[in-house]
Design a protein around this motif. Structure first.
Motif, short mmCIF file in Angstrom:
data_model
loop_
_atom_site.label_atom_id
_atom_site.label_comp_id
_atom_site.label_asym_id
_atom_site.label_seq_id
_atom_site.Cartn_x
_atom_site.Cartn_y
_atom_site.Cartn_z
N MET A 1 6.57 -22.75 -3.12
CA MET A 1 6.68 -22.05 -1.80
C MET A 1 5.42 -20.95 -1.74
SD MET A 1 8.57 -23.29 0.36
CE MET A 1 10.07 -24.51 0.24
N ARG A 2 4.59 -20.83 -0.78
CA ARG A 2 3.34 -20.05 -0.93
C ARG A 2 3.64 -19.03 0.06
NH1 ARG A 2 -1.07 -20.98 -3.29
NH2 ARG A 2 -2.95 -19.60 -3.07
N LEU A 3 3.67 -17.62 -0.20
CA LEU A 3 3.85 -16.70 0.71
C LEU A 3 2.56 -15.63 0.84
CD1 LEU A 3 7.32 -15.14 -0.73
CD2 LEU A 3 6.90 -17.06 0.59
N LEU A 4 2.50 -14.73 1.89
CA LEU A 4 1.45 -13.87 2.07
C LEU A 4 2.08 -12.52 2.12
CD1 LEU A 4 -1.35 -12.83 2.61
CD2 LEU A 4 -0.88 -13.52 5.23
N VAL A 5 1.32 -11.74 1.41
CA VAL A 5 1.93 -10.09 1.39
C VAL A 5 0.97 -9.28 1.99
CG1 VAL A 5 2.84 -8.35 0.11
CG2 VAL A 5 3.78 -10.60 -0.15
N VAL A 6 1.15 -8.70 3.03
CA VAL A 6 0.02 -7.78 3.61
C VAL A 6 0.73 -6.17 3.54
CG1 VAL A 6 -1.43 -7.38 5.29
CG2 VAL A 6 -0.74 -9.68 4.98
N GLU A 7 0.18 -5.65 2.80
CA GLU A 7 0.85 -4.21 2.59
C GLU A 7 -0.22 -3.41 1.94
OE1 GLU A 7 2.46 -0.86 2.25
OE2 GLU A 7 3.84 -2.46 2.73
N ASP A 8 -0.51 -2.17 2.60
CA ASP A 8 -1.63 -1.22 2.03
C ASP A 8 -1.19 -0.49 0.88
OD1 ASP A 8 0.01 -0.15 4.18
OD2 ASP A 8 -1.33 1.73 4.13
N GLU A 9 0.08 -0.10 1.03
CA GLU A 9 0.61 0.90 -0.46
C GLU A 9 0.49 0.08 -1.76
OE1 GLU A 9 3.83 3.46 0.35
OE2 GLU A 9 3.85 3.39 2.52
N MET A 10 -0.33 0.32 -2.62
CA MET A 10 -0.58 -0.33 -3.71
C MET A 10 1.03 -0.66 -4.39
SD MET A 10 -2.78 0.26 -6.93
CE MET A 10 -4.50 0.28 -6.08
N ALA A 11 1.81 0.44 -4.53
CA ALA A 11 2.94 0.25 -5.26
C ALA A 11 3.87 -0.82 -4.71
CB ALA A 11 3.41 1.62 -5.62
N ILE A 12 4.17 -0.65 -3.29
CA ILE A 12 4.91 -1.41 -2.87
C ILE A 12 4.27 -2.97 -2.77
CG2 ILE A 12 6.05 -2.20 -0.64
CD1 ILE A 12 6.32 0.72 0.15
N ARG A 13 3.07 -3.24 -2.73
CA ARG A 13 2.31 -4.49 -2.80
C ARG A 13 2.34 -5.08 -4.06
NH1 ARG A 13 -2.21 -2.72 -1.31
NH2 ARG A 13 -3.67 -2.65 -3.29
#
Length: 242
Positions: A1-13
């Motif tokens: 399964m392929r997911l996309l994560v869009v998050e600007d906070e590096m630690a959370i990303r």
């Protein structure tokens, strides 16, 4: 399964990418809305996780444009605690669920699995196909009630096919949904995984669980027992005619 994560906070990303990658997902990441929108429109993901407060393009606009481009995969939005307005806006823009920050990894996992499962039309974690049961929560496969040992890639191949049961899935599509973007891909490896799955789940070839569609790829049969019976009946008929 392929997911996309869009998050600007590096630690959370990084937390999201590491945790989801450890669960066996192939994960693409973007640090702002502009990059995230490119990925969201360019590829067909199994699920996207989008933070609302993004630079360049905010999460609401990203989701709206992705939906306008015809992308229908599930979207899980990340919101700040107590900000119900963002939840409403995100859902109205086309998101399917939300997760409040900070969050527990177990809740993230449950919501991701539930969204992917529902997108394929399944109401519970256990996907049942004749004598084969795929437990998407436990990442476990049972054959006639007994556990079958699979490698992570074998399981991921099987789960993807099961979530798209009845469809012809090409080796290219399977490869794109199983590997990271920067991974050196070889579609012949898919043939190896399919061969192993057939030996482990259907060693005598009685179920015809995964069939090869010439020129198109593979199809996971929704009712392998019926497939076997129809093949058997055809063989009997041929014997009578002969």
């Amino acid at each position: 399964m392929r997911l996309l994560v869009v998050e600007d906070e590096m630690a959370i990303r990084n937390q999201l990418a590491d945790y989801l990658g450890g669960l066996g997902f192939a994960v693409d990441v973007a640090a702002d809305g502009k990059e995230g929108l490119y990925f969201a429109k360019e590829y067909d993901y199994d699920l996207a996780i989008v933070d609302i407060g993004l630079p360049e393009i905010d999460g609401i606009e990203l989701i709206s444009q992705a939906r306008a481009a015809g992308k229908s995969y599930p979207v899980l939005i990340l919101t700040a605690r107590g900000n119900w307005q963002d939840k409403v806006k995100g859902l109205e823009a086309g998101a399917d669920d939300y997760l409040v920050k900070p969050f527990h990894n177990e809740e993230l996992r449950a919501r991701v699995n539930a969204l992917i499962r529902r997108a394929s039309g399944h109401a519970k974690p256990q996907l049942e196909f004749g004598p084969v049961t795929i437990d998407t929560a436990a990442k476990q496969v049972l054959l006639n009630g007994k556990e079958v040992e699979l490698t992570s890639y074998e399981y991921n191949t099987l789960e993807y096919l099961a979530h798209h049961a009845g469809e012809a899935i090409s080796k290219t599509v399977l490869t794109e949904h199983l590997y990271q973007q920067d991974f050196e891909r070889d579609s012949n490896v898919i043939e190896v995984f399919i061969g192993r799955l057939r030996k482990k789940l259907d060693p005598k070839g009685e179920l015809q669980l995964i069939t090869t569609i010439r020129g198109q790829g593979y199809r996971f049969n929704t009712d392998p027992t019926s497939v076997h019976n129809s093949v058997a009946n055809s063989d009997k008929g041929a014997d009578v005619v002969g």
